[in-house]
Design a protein around this motif. Sequence first.
Motif, PDB file in Angstrom:
ATOM      1  N   LEU A 215       1.311  -1.533   0.241  1.00 44.09           N
ATOM      2  CA  LEU A 215      -0.233   0.157   0.002  1.00 44.09           C
ATOM      3  C   LEU A 215       0.935   1.764  -0.290  1.00 44.09           C
ATOM      4  O   LEU A 215       0.648   2.091  -0.838  1.00 44.09           O
ATOM      5  CB  LEU A 215      -0.970  -0.186   1.616  1.00 44.09           C
ATOM      6  N   GLN A 216       2.399   1.146   1.036  1.00 45.44           N
ATOM      7  CA  GLN A 216       2.683   2.574   0.328  1.00 45.44           C
ATOM      8  C   GLN A 216       3.465   2.738  -0.549  1.00 45.44           C
ATOM      9  O   GLN A 216       3.910   3.500  -0.406  1.00 45.44           O
ATOM     10  CB  GLN A 216       4.278   1.935   2.030  1.00 45.44           C
ATOM     11  N   ALA A 217       4.275   1.328  -1.394  1.00 39.47           N
ATOM     12  CA  ALA A 217       5.028   1.684  -2.061  1.00 39.47           C
ATOM     13  C   ALA A 217       3.223   2.151  -3.750  1.00 39.47           C
ATOM     14  O   ALA A 217       4.558   3.075  -4.563  1.00 39.47           O
ATOM     15  CB  ALA A 217       5.305   0.307  -3.391  1.00 39.47           C
ATOM     16  N   ILE A 218       2.136   1.897  -3.512  1.00 36.63           N
ATOM     17  CA  ILE A 218       1.112   2.328  -4.290  1.00 36.63           C
ATOM     18  C   ILE A 218       1.074   4.196  -4.201  1.00 36.63           C
ATOM     19  O   ILE A 218       0.955   4.516  -5.047  1.00 36.63           O
ATOM     20  CB  ILE A 218      -0.107   1.482  -4.071  1.00 36.63           C
ATOM     21  N   GLU A 219       0.456   4.281  -3.241  1.00 36.72           N
ATOM     22  CA  GLU A 219       0.608   5.599  -2.783  1.00 36.72           C
ATOM     23  C   GLU A 219       2.245   6.176  -3.254  1.00 36.72           C
ATOM     24  O   GLU A 219       1.814   7.301  -3.447  1.00 36.72           O
ATOM     25  CB  GLU A 219       0.839   6.089  -1.445  1.00 36.72           C
ATOM     26  N   ARG A 220       3.392   5.603  -2.940  1.00 37.07           N
ATOM     27  CA  ARG A 220       4.644   7.030  -3.611  1.00 37.07           C
ATOM     28  C   ARG A 220       4.843   6.638  -4.983  1.00 37.07           C
ATOM     29  O   ARG A 220       5.443   7.533  -5.366  1.00 37.07           O
ATOM     30  CB  ARG A 220       5.935   6.082  -2.950  1.00 37.07           C
ATOM     31  N   SER A 221       3.776   5.352  -5.906  1.00 37.67           N
ATOM     32  CA  SER A 221       3.961   5.661  -7.637  1.00 37.67           C
ATOM     33  C   SER A 221       4.105   6.761  -8.080  1.00 37.67           C
ATOM     34  O   SER A 221       2.677   6.174  -7.947  1.00 37.67           O
ATOM     35  CB  SER A 221       3.337   4.156  -7.617  1.00 37.67           C
ATOM     36  N   ASP A 222       4.824   7.140  -8.944  1.00 34.34           N
ATOM     37  CA  ASP A 222       4.704   7.957  -9.718  1.00 34.34           C
ATOM     38  C   ASP A 222       3.524   7.956 -10.853  1.00 34.34           C
ATOM     39  O   ASP A 222       3.024   8.875 -11.628  1.00 34.34           O
ATOM     40  CB  ASP A 222       5.695   9.464  -9.738  1.00 34.34           C
ATOM     41  N   ARG A 223       3.872   6.557 -11.177  1.00 35.80           N
ATOM     42  CA  ARG A 223       3.861   6.080 -12.444  1.00 35.80           C
ATOM     43  C   ARG A 223       1.820   5.840 -12.612  1.00 35.80           C
ATOM     44  O   ARG A 223       1.410   6.116 -13.601  1.00 35.80           O
ATOM     45  CB  ARG A 223       4.116   4.741 -12.617  1.00 35.80           C
ATOM     46  N   LEU A 224       1.709   5.345 -11.309  1.00 35.82           N
ATOM     47  CA  LEU A 224      -0.014   5.260 -10.935  1.00 35.82           C
ATOM     48  C   LEU A 224      -0.543   6.787 -10.621  1.00 35.82           C
ATOM     49  O   LEU A 224      -2.313   6.436 -11.116  1.00 35.82           O
ATOM     50  CB  LEU A 224      -0.082   4.498  -9.592  1.00 35.82           C
ATOM     51  N   ASN A 225       0.311   7.373  -9.686  1.00 43.46           N
ATOM     52  CA  ASN A 225      -0.640   9.189 -10.250  1.00 43.46           C
ATOM     53  C   ASN A 225      -0.520   9.390 -10.871  1.00 43.46           C
ATOM     54  O   ASN A 225      -1.269  10.589 -11.559  1.00 43.46           O
ATOM     55  CB  ASN A 225       0.060   9.309  -9.347  1.00 43.46           C
ATOM     56  N   ARG A 226       0.012   9.315 -12.207  1.00 44.86           N
ATOM     57  CA  ARG A 226      -0.270  10.293 -13.740  1.00 44.86           C
ATOM     58  C   ARG A 226      -0.699   9.375 -14.592  1.00 44.86           C
ATOM     59  O   ARG A 226      -1.368  10.077 -15.748  1.00 44.86           O
ATOM     60  CB  ARG A 226       1.221   9.764 -14.198  1.00 44.86           C
ATOM     61  N   LEU A 227      -1.059   8.589 -14.461  1.00 48.63           N
ATOM     62  CA  LEU A 227      -2.422   7.833 -15.075  1.00 48.63           C
ATOM     63  C   LEU A 227      -3.763   8.263 -14.712  1.00 48.63           C
ATOM     64  O   LEU A 227      -4.542   8.726 -13.694  1.00 48.63           O
ATOM     65  CB  LEU A 227      -2.938   5.975 -14.212  1.00 48.63           C
ATOM     66  N   GLN A 228      -5.001   8.623 -15.843  1.00 46.56           N
ATOM     67  CA  GLN A 228      -6.118   9.404 -16.216  1.00 46.56           C
ATOM     68  C   GLN A 228      -6.693   8.253 -15.190  1.00 46.56           C
ATOM     69  O   GLN A 228      -7.214   7.020 -15.888  1.00 46.56           O
ATOM     70  CB  GLN A 228      -6.461   9.115 -17.150  1.00 46.56           C
ATOM     71  N   SER A 229      -7.949   8.214 -15.146  1.00 48.97           N
ATOM     72  CA  SER A 229      -8.598   7.650 -14.261  1.00 48.97           C
ATOM     73  C   SER A 229     -10.208   8.270 -14.431  1.00 48.97           C
ATOM     74  O   SER A 229     -10.938   9.145 -14.059  1.00 48.97           O
ATOM     75  CB  SER A 229      -8.628   7.498 -12.338  1.00 48.97           C
ATOM     76  N   ARG A 230     -10.760   7.139 -14.147  1.00 49.70           N
ATOM     77  CA  ARG A 230     -12.339   6.822 -14.942  1.00 49.70           C
ATOM     78  C   ARG A 230     -13.225   6.724 -13.913  1.00 49.70           C
ATOM     79  O   ARG A 230     -13.309   5.557 -13.435  1.00 49.70           O
ATOM     80  CB  ARG A 230     -12.610   7.022 -16.116  1.00 49.70           C
ATOM     81  N   VAL A 231     -14.090   7.479 -12.995  1.00 45.69           N
ATOM     82  CA  VAL A 231     -15.003   5.997 -12.090  1.00 45.69           C
ATOM     83  C   VAL A 231     -16.267   5.517 -13.223  1.00 45.69           C
ATOM     84  O   VAL A 231     -17.834   6.476 -13.852  1.00 45.69           O
ATOM     85  CB  VAL A 231     -16.333   7.485 -10.637  1.00 45.69           C
TER      86      VAL A 231
END
Length: 73
Positions: free
Chosen positions: A21-37
């Motif tokens: 979970l900490q690695a997911i929160e720190r991930s720049d690649r995941l934060n740059r993903l466009q998301s849609r609900v």
Amino acid sequence: MQKQSLHTNPFALMMDPEAVLQAIERSDRLNRLQSRVCRPLDKPLIPHVSADIDAFDHEVDDAPDIEPEIGND
């Protein structure tokens, strides 16, 4: 060495979910993903059946079952 073995072994990740979970929160690649609900439909759209077809369906459903007679000819 510990970090490298966690990344290469997915089963080791299951032993330390907090690190995942900490690695997911720190991930720049995941934060740059466009998301849609996307929400599923609560009720499926069922086409409206005309009154004639609906009445016929009720008539067929209410009719008594007819058992075929087996005769010896």
